[in-house]
Design a protein around this motif. Structure first.
Motif, PDB file in Angstrom:
ATOM      1  N   GLY A 139       0.827  -1.203   0.000  1.00 33.09           N
ATOM      2  CA  GLY A 139       0.000   0.000   0.000  1.00 33.09           C
ATOM      3  C   GLY A 139       0.860   1.251   0.000  1.00 33.09           C
ATOM      4  N   ARG A 140       0.327   2.297  -0.576  1.00 31.68           N
ATOM      5  CA  ARG A 140       1.064   3.561  -0.683  1.00 31.68           C
ATOM      6  C   ARG A 140       0.877   4.364   0.602  1.00 31.68           C
ATOM      7  NH1 ARG A 140      -0.383   6.911  -5.869  1.00 31.68           N
ATOM      8  NH2 ARG A 140      -2.450   6.315  -5.117  1.00 31.68           N
ATOM      9  N   VAL A 141       1.949   4.504   1.371  1.00 32.69           N
ATOM     10  CA  VAL A 141       1.906   5.291   2.605  1.00 32.69           C
ATOM     11  C   VAL A 141       2.429   6.685   2.281  1.00 32.69           C
ATOM     12  CG1 VAL A 141       2.631   5.462   5.008  1.00 32.69           C
ATOM     13  CG2 VAL A 141       2.268   3.212   3.975  1.00 32.69           C
ATOM     14  N   LEU A 142       1.543   7.668   2.357  1.00 27.15           N
ATOM     15  CA  LEU A 142       1.880   9.017   1.903  1.00 27.15           C
ATOM     16  C   LEU A 142       2.831   9.733   2.849  1.00 27.15           C
ATOM     17  CD1 LEU A 142      -1.681  10.129   0.764  1.00 27.15           C
ATOM     18  CD2 LEU A 142       0.192   9.301  -0.665  1.00 27.15           C
ATOM     19  N   GLY A 143       2.651   9.531   4.140  1.00 27.39           N
ATOM     20  CA  GLY A 143       3.503  10.244   5.093  1.00 27.39           C
ATOM     21  C   GLY A 143       3.036  10.009   6.512  1.00 27.39           C
ATOM     22  N   ILE A 144       3.635  10.748   7.412  1.00 29.38           N
ATOM     23  CA  ILE A 144       3.333  10.608   8.833  1.00 29.38           C
ATOM     24  C   ILE A 144       3.183  11.986   9.450  1.00 29.38           C
ATOM     25  CG2 ILE A 144       5.810  10.461   9.402  1.00 29.38           C
ATOM     26  CD1 ILE A 144       4.985   8.543  11.695  1.00 29.38           C
ATOM     27  N   GLY A 145       2.164  12.126  10.303  1.00 33.01           N
ATOM     28  CA  GLY A 145       1.954  13.366  11.035  1.00 33.01           C
ATOM     29  C   GLY A 145       2.039  13.106  12.525  1.00 33.01           C
ATOM     30  N   MET A 146       2.650  14.015  13.252  1.00 35.86           N
ATOM     31  CA  MET A 146       2.830  13.837  14.690  1.00 35.86           C
ATOM     32  C   MET A 146       2.236  15.020  15.438  1.00 35.86           C
ATOM     33  SD  MET A 146       6.360  13.099  16.822  1.00 35.86           S
ATOM     34  CE  MET A 146       7.128  14.696  16.500  1.00 35.86           C
ATOM     35  N   ALA A 147       1.519  14.712  16.499  1.00 25.24           N
ATOM     36  CA  ALA A 147       0.943  15.739  17.363  1.00 25.24           C
ATOM     37  C   ALA A 147       1.555  15.612  18.751  1.00 25.24           C
ATOM     38  CB  ALA A 147      -0.576  15.579  17.444  1.00 25.24           C
ATOM     39  N   LEU A 148       1.886  16.753  19.336  1.00 24.36           N
ATOM     40  CA  LEU A 148       2.436  16.747  20.696  1.00 24.36           C
ATOM     41  C   LEU A 148       2.100  18.071  21.365  1.00 24.36           C
ATOM     42  CD1 LEU A 148       6.330  17.177  20.571  1.00 24.36           C
ATOM     43  CD2 LEU A 148       4.852  17.611  18.632  1.00 24.36           C
ATOM     44  N   PRO A 149       2.194  18.114  22.700  1.00 21.69           N
ATOM     45  CA  PRO A 149       1.790  19.332  23.408  1.00 21.69           C
ATOM     46  C   PRO A 149       2.656  20.527  23.037  1.00 21.69           C
ATOM     47  CG  PRO A 149       1.991  17.471  24.913  1.00 21.69           C
ATOM     48  CD  PRO A 149       2.591  17.038  23.626  1.00 21.69           C
ATOM     49  N   GLY A 150       2.017  21.692  22.868  1.00 23.69           N
ATOM     50  CA  GLY A 150       2.726  22.942  22.646  1.00 23.69           C
ATOM     51  C   GLY A 150       2.796  23.723  23.947  1.00 23.69           C
ATOM     52  N   PRO A 151       3.136  25.014  23.861  1.00 24.51           N
ATOM     53  CA  PRO A 151       3.484  25.747  22.631  1.00 24.51           C
ATOM     54  C   PRO A 151       4.905  25.438  22.174  1.00 24.51           C
ATOM     55  CG  PRO A 151       3.746  27.178  24.517  1.00 24.51           C
ATOM     56  CD  PRO A 151       3.201  25.873  25.048  1.00 24.51           C
ATOM     57  N   PHE A 152       5.215  25.868  20.953  1.00 26.87           N
ATOM     58  CA  PHE A 152       6.547  25.692  20.398  1.00 26.87           C
ATOM     59  C   PHE A 152       7.275  27.033  20.370  1.00 26.87           C
ATOM     60  CE2 PHE A 152       4.324  22.276  17.683  1.00 26.87           C
ATOM     61  CZ  PHE A 152       4.490  21.320  18.672  1.00 26.87           C
ATOM     62  N   GLY A 153       8.572  26.991  20.644  1.00 34.76           N
ATOM     63  CA  GLY A 153       9.408  28.170  20.468  1.00 34.76           C
ATOM     64  C   GLY A 153       9.265  29.247  21.519  1.00 34.76           C
ATOM     65  N   VAL A 154       8.686  28.924  22.676  1.00 33.97           N
ATOM     66  CA  VAL A 154       8.542  29.895  23.765  1.00 33.97           C
ATOM     67  C   VAL A 154       9.434  29.436  24.915  1.00 33.97           C
ATOM     68  CG1 VAL A 154       6.973  31.083  25.334  1.00 33.97           C
ATOM     69  CG2 VAL A 154       6.160  30.352  23.067  1.00 33.97           C
ATOM     70  N   GLU A 155      10.495  30.145  25.182  1.00 34.70           N
ATOM     71  CA  GLU A 155      11.538  29.712  26.108  1.00 34.70           C
ATOM     72  C   GLU A 155      10.989  29.288  27.466  1.00 34.70           C
ATOM     73  OE1 GLU A 155      15.389  28.751  27.261  1.00 34.70           O
ATOM     74  OE2 GLU A 155      14.730  29.401  25.267  1.00 34.70           O
ATOM     75  N   SER A 156      10.067  30.075  28.014  1.00 34.13           N
ATOM     76  CA  SER A 156       9.609  29.827  29.377  1.00 34.13           C
ATOM     77  C   SER A 156       8.452  28.835  29.462  1.00 34.13           C
ATOM     78  CB  SER A 156       9.171  31.148  30.022  1.00 34.13           C
ATOM     79  OG  SER A 156       8.095  31.721  29.289  1.00 34.13           O
ATOM     80  N   MET A 157       7.915  28.380  28.315  1.00 34.20           N
ATOM     81  CA  MET A 157       6.722  27.535  28.333  1.00 34.20           C
ATOM     82  C   MET A 157       6.856  26.243  27.530  1.00 34.20           C
ATOM     83  SD  MET A 157       3.911  30.595  27.874  1.00 34.20           S
ATOM     84  CE  MET A 157       2.475  29.535  27.914  1.00 34.20           C
ATOM     85  N   SER A 158       7.701  26.234  26.496  1.00 33.68           N
ATOM     86  CA  SER A 158       7.794  25.059  25.636  1.00 33.68           C
ATOM     87  C   SER A 158       8.577  23.941  26.314  1.00 33.68           C
ATOM     88  CB  SER A 158       8.469  25.425  24.306  1.00 33.68           C
ATOM     89  OG  SER A 158       7.701  26.382  23.605  1.00 33.68           O
ATOM     90  N   PHE A 159       8.009  22.759  26.352  1.00 29.20           N
ATOM     91  CA  PHE A 159       8.674  21.568  26.891  1.00 29.20           C
ATOM     92  C   PHE A 159       9.107  21.776  28.340  1.00 29.20           C
ATOM     93  CE2 PHE A 159       9.722  21.798  22.265  1.00 29.20           C
ATOM     94  CZ  PHE A 159       8.775  20.870  21.866  1.00 29.20           C
ATOM     95  N   VAL A 160       8.221  22.455  29.105  1.00 29.48           N
ATOM     96  CA  VAL A 160       8.483  22.726  30.518  1.00 29.48           C
ATOM     97  C   VAL A 160       7.267  22.293  31.323  1.00 29.48           C
ATOM     98  CG1 VAL A 160       8.892  24.498  32.259  1.00 29.48           C
ATOM     99  CG2 VAL A 160       9.997  24.683  30.019  1.00 29.48           C
ATOM    100  N   GLY A 161       7.468  21.479  32.351  1.00 30.67           N
ATOM    101  CA  GLY A 161       6.394  21.128  33.262  1.00 30.67           C
ATOM    102  C   GLY A 161       5.698  19.818  32.927  1.00 30.67           C
ATOM    103  N   PRO A 162       4.775  19.371  33.794  1.00 29.59           N
ATOM    104  CA  PRO A 162       4.167  18.037  33.683  1.00 29.59           C
ATOM    105  C   PRO A 162       3.182  17.887  32.539  1.00 29.59           C
ATOM    106  CG  PRO A 162       3.143  19.266  35.477  1.00 29.59           C
ATOM    107  CD  PRO A 162       4.298  20.096  35.002  1.00 29.59           C
TER     108      PRO A 162
END
Length: 388
Positions: A139-162
């Motif tokens: 089968g033709r697999v077109l691609g993959i999309g990934m979702a994860l918690p944001g925000p992105f690119g904000v120093e004090s908030m991105s990838f910080v905390g539980p």
């Protein structure tokens, strides 16, 4: 919701997207009906359809004649014309699904991986994708999309905390995803993916203007306007969970106090020792005020509750909002409730993530044509000059 095309040559990728979308939403449908719906000429639609047919993305069907002359051929999506993979990463684990072009989930998988490191997560994703795509050999697999918690690119908030993927700062998400799977890769915040999954395959098909309130480990929301998620100047619109609502309240990892998601989220529910009913009673006033804020800011047709929370918990929250504060949405001429509960569940996120790949490979969104120019203009405004 009306999709409208453009007869400008530079709009061809956009036209392909809305023709494909019209076939998916309204098929079986004739070429002339598509042209009337999207505002393109029949010739333009026929050219796009011919391309889609040649690649096996749509099927042309002609009914048996019932009188004189041949009935017009009608078009529908070919569900098996391609597949996409959706991935959802949360602080609790990793979910994945293989979908067809109709958005049907062929199979899904889950891996327990609390607070997974990037290396572990991408190793698991690679293995999960191999297992899922193996269900459709050839089968033709077109691609993959990934979702994860944001925000992105904000120093004090991105990838910080539980409520975020702590420790994922500066990870090249798209590159790592493509490397681990060998597929064209795309990513988005989980709340936007869920909102778009609801628009494509859920209750959002019935509204042009709705707000999707996303209950994940944290809390987020997205205003969907005429079929598109409002993203903001930096792509981080919707972080409603970080609106301070309780002066001097609980400390939030973002640095503020009394943020909404400290009281209204699955992480907040996990810190509550009582029953769901008791928790809903306790947070009910905060929830109702949040709905009024959303309504006054965005004036949506309705607010759709969705995300990772169970349908039962979302129904309890909706039931607690029978006496909502006054807002611009308190209209006598309403034709739908102010709050409704989505039915997509976890699959809303996964379908939305997979749709990122389908859209990104087959029909790039119109606004993406101008992304590079917008970023160039931003650099000029910030005094970065015109690097060769």
């Amino acid at each position: 919701m009306a999709l409208r095309g453009t007869n400008q040559e530079f709009g061809r990728p956009y036209n392909r997207r809305i023709v494909l979308e019209s076939i998916r939403l309204h098929g079986p449908i004739a070429r002339g009906d598509i042209a009337r719906r999207v505002g393109l000429t029949v010739q333009t639609v026929s050219t796009i359809v011919r391309e889609l047919e040649e690649h096996g993305y749509v099927l042309s069907v002609r009914e048996e004649p019932r009188g004189r002359g041949l009935p017009p051929a009608t078009l529908r999506i070919n569900p098996e014309g391609g597949y996409a993979v959706g991935i959802h990463i949360t602080p609790l684990g990793i979910d994945a699904a293989l979908t067809n072009l109709s958005g049907d989930v062929i199979e899904s998988a889950h891996r327990e991986a609390p607070n997974a490191t990037p290396d572990l997560a991408f190793d698991l994703i690679g293995a999960m994708v191999n297992d899922l795509t193996g269900l459709r050999p050839g089968g033709r697999v077109l691609g993959i999309g990934m979702a994860l918690p944001g925000p992105f690119g904000v120093e004090s908030m991105s990838f910080v905390g539980p409520t975020t993927m702590a420790g994922w700062k500066d990870v090249a998400l798209r590159e790592r995803l493509a490397e681990s799977t060998g597929l064209p890769a795309f990513f988005e915040t989980d709340m936007v993916a869920a909102a778009m999954g609801e628009r494509l395959y859920g209750l959002g098909t019935g509204y042009s203007e709705y707000y999707y309130l996303y209950f994940g480990v944290g809390l987020g929301g997205v205003m969907v306007h005429d079929g598109s998620a409002l993203r903001g100047a930096w792509g981080n619109a919707g972080e409603i969970g970080h609106i301070p609502v309780v002066p001097g309240g609980e400390a939030c990892p973002c640095g503020n106090r009394g943020c909404l998601e400290r009281y209204l989220s699955l992480e907040a529910r996990g810190r509550w020792a009582g029953s769901d009913a008791d928790w809903v009673t306790d947070v009910g006033p905060v929830f109702r005020n949040a709905i009024a804020v959303v309504e006054n800011l965005f004036d949506p047709e309705t607010v759709i509750l969705g995300g990772l929370a169970s349908t039962d918990l979302l129904e309890r929250l909706a039931g607690s909002a029978t006496q909502l504060p006054n807002s611009v949405s308190a209209r006598r001429d309403r034709t739908s409730p102010r709050i409704i509960v989505g039915r997509g569940g976890q699959h809303a996120v996964l379908r939305g993530a997979a749709a990122l790949a389908v859209s990104g490979v087959l029909s790039p969104r119109f606004g993406q044509m101008f992304t590079a120019e917008r970023e160039r203009g931003r650099d000029l405004l910030q005094g970065k000059g015109m690097a060769a």
